[in-house]
Design a protein around this motif. Structure first.
Motif, short mmCIF file in Angstrom:
data_model
loop_
_atom_site.label_atom_id
_atom_site.label_comp_id
_atom_site.label_asym_id
_atom_site.label_seq_id
_atom_site.Cartn_x
_atom_site.Cartn_y
_atom_site.Cartn_z
N UNK A 58 4.05 11.31 -35.02
CA UNK A 58 3.70 11.95 -33.94
C UNK A 58 4.98 12.45 -33.21
N UNK A 59 5.26 13.90 -32.92
CA UNK A 59 6.46 14.44 -32.40
C UNK A 59 6.15 15.05 -31.04
N UNK A 60 7.15 15.12 -30.20
CA UNK A 60 6.95 15.80 -29.05
C UNK A 60 8.22 16.77 -28.98
N UNK A 61 8.09 18.14 -28.68
CA UNK A 61 9.24 19.14 -28.95
C UNK A 61 9.32 19.21 -27.24
N UNK A 72 10.80 19.66 -17.09
CA UNK A 72 10.36 19.16 -15.77
C UNK A 72 9.12 18.23 -16.04
N UNK A 73 8.48 18.50 -17.18
CA UNK A 73 7.26 17.69 -17.37
C UNK A 73 7.51 16.76 -18.82
N UNK A 74 8.56 16.87 -19.38
CA UNK A 74 8.84 16.21 -20.55
C UNK A 74 8.75 14.74 -20.50
N UNK A 75 9.28 13.88 -19.45
CA UNK A 75 9.10 12.38 -19.39
C UNK A 75 7.80 12.15 -19.26
N UNK A 76 6.82 12.73 -18.44
CA UNK A 76 5.65 12.28 -18.35
C UNK A 76 4.76 12.86 -19.43
N UNK A 77 5.03 13.67 -20.31
CA UNK A 77 4.41 14.25 -21.74
C UNK A 77 4.76 13.16 -22.75
N UNK A 78 5.90 12.56 -22.53
CA UNK A 78 6.26 11.49 -23.60
C UNK A 78 5.63 10.49 -23.32
N UNK A 79 5.66 10.02 -21.95
CA UNK A 79 4.94 8.58 -21.66
C UNK A 79 3.59 8.61 -21.85
N UNK A 80 2.80 9.80 -21.92
CA UNK A 80 1.30 9.99 -22.10
C UNK A 80 1.02 10.04 -23.37
N UNK A 81 1.85 10.66 -24.29
CA UNK A 81 1.79 10.84 -25.67
C UNK A 81 2.21 9.81 -26.79
N UNK A 82 3.13 9.04 -26.07
CA UNK A 82 3.64 7.91 -26.85
C UNK A 82 4.10 8.61 -28.36
N UNK A 83 4.98 9.45 -28.45
CA UNK A 83 5.30 9.88 -29.79
C UNK A 83 6.34 8.90 -30.62
N UNK A 84 6.40 9.17 -31.99
CA UNK A 84 7.19 8.56 -32.68
C UNK A 84 8.86 9.23 -32.57
N UNK A 85 8.87 10.47 -32.53
CA UNK A 85 10.05 11.09 -32.39
C UNK A 85 9.98 12.17 -31.26
N UNK A 86 11.06 12.44 -30.46
CA UNK A 86 11.00 13.50 -29.57
C UNK A 86 12.32 14.30 -30.05
N UNK A 141 11.37 3.64 -21.06
CA UNK A 141 9.89 3.18 -21.32
C UNK A 141 9.86 1.96 -22.28
N UNK A 142 8.89 1.39 -22.29
CA UNK A 142 8.60 0.10 -23.13
C UNK A 142 8.92 0.38 -24.59
N UNK A 143 8.39 1.39 -25.04
CA UNK A 143 8.64 1.59 -26.59
C UNK A 143 9.02 3.08 -26.82
N UNK A 144 10.25 3.50 -26.33
CA UNK A 144 10.60 4.83 -26.31
C UNK A 144 10.86 5.43 -27.75
N UNK A 145 10.61 6.72 -27.88
CA UNK A 145 10.54 7.29 -29.16
C UNK A 145 12.00 7.41 -29.88
N UNK A 146 12.12 7.77 -30.92
CA UNK A 146 13.38 7.98 -31.65
C UNK A 146 13.80 9.38 -30.97
N UNK A 147 14.98 9.79 -30.64
CA UNK A 147 15.21 11.08 -30.03
C UNK A 147 16.47 11.75 -30.70
N UNK A 148 16.31 12.96 -31.01
CA UNK A 148 17.26 13.68 -31.44
C UNK A 148 17.49 14.85 -30.42
N UNK A 149 18.79 15.28 -29.99
CA UNK A 149 18.99 16.28 -29.22
C UNK A 149 19.19 17.40 -29.84
N UNK A 150 18.65 18.84 -29.15
CA UNK A 150 18.52 20.02 -29.88
C UNK A 150 19.77 20.66 -29.03
#
Length: 228
Positions: free
Chosen positions: A3-6, A36-50, A71-80
């Protein structure tokens, strides 16, 4: 399914990454967002990767990264980023990002990079500049100093370090060189201690600067031994 969030401020970038990744087997972009919405979206969706844009006009990527690392279980993050010399990259790595990608990464490579992130590996643009490498925290300032630090590693630890730099997770490293995941974990811990770095990404950067990845010195046992 990975599961990915962009997260990016440009709709074209978001839709492009979404299109590419959703076409790959085993990957689903579950949401896209602006800063502006990123943190809330990631908290809601709980992706594996952001995949997180490092420069955004409303809320920048470093601020988002700080928030999601709480977050309790943050995703793996790669910066773009658009520039491989982006001054914010090292800050992101210190904050816990697992690497960085240029936005012009070849589409055929993107899915595999996401799989690497999901498996706990690190990803770095092959265009990483010497300026970035020279800025590595705790760096000795010269290639000889970096080689001396790598020379503290055993042969097996150097093997593991190269595979870390290739982006492999502990489990994948164990499979590649026939070790248990627990043994690999012990080697990784020893590597970070001996190199005096705090993350796999920093270890990979130091290995590249020391010439371990391109074989310059380490491809020649005589040259390597002459440094001892």
């Amino acid at each position: 399914m990975i599961r990915v969030v962009v997260v990016d401020d440009e709709a074209l970038v978001r839709s492009g990454f979404e299109l590419i990744l959703n076409a790959a087997d085993g990957i689903e972009v579950v949401a896209t967002a602006e800063g502006a919405q990123a943190a809330d979206v990631i908290r809601r969706e709980q992706p594996d990767v952001a995949l997180l844009d490092i420069r955004m006009p409303d809320v920048d990527g470093l601020t988002v990264l700080r928030r999601i690392q709480e977050l309790p279980a943050p995703p793996q993050v790669a910066m773009l980023t658009t520039f491989d010399t982006d001054e914010y990259i090292l800050t992101a790595l210190r904050l816990g990002a697992s690497g960085f990608l240029l936005k012009d990464t070849e589409p055929e490579h993107l899915a595999q990079l996401v799989r690497t992130l999901a498996a706990g590996g690190v990803v770095m643009s092959p265009k990483a500049s010497r300026a970035l490498l020279r800025s590595l925290p705790g760096a000795g300032g010269t290639q000889d100093a970096d080689v001396a630090r790598v020379d503290l590693l055993s042969d097996r630890e150097r093997d593991v370090l190269v595979l870390i730099a290739e982006g492999l997770s502990n489990a994948d490293i164990g499979t590649r060189i026939h070790l248990s995941a627990g043994t690999v974990k012990d080697h990784v811990s020893s590597i970070l201690t001996k190199l005096r770095v705090s993350s796999r990404v920093q270890a990979a950067l130091l290995a590249e600067r020391a010439g371990l990845l391109n074989g310059s010195d380490y491809g020649d046992p005589t040259a390597r031994n002459s440094r001892r």
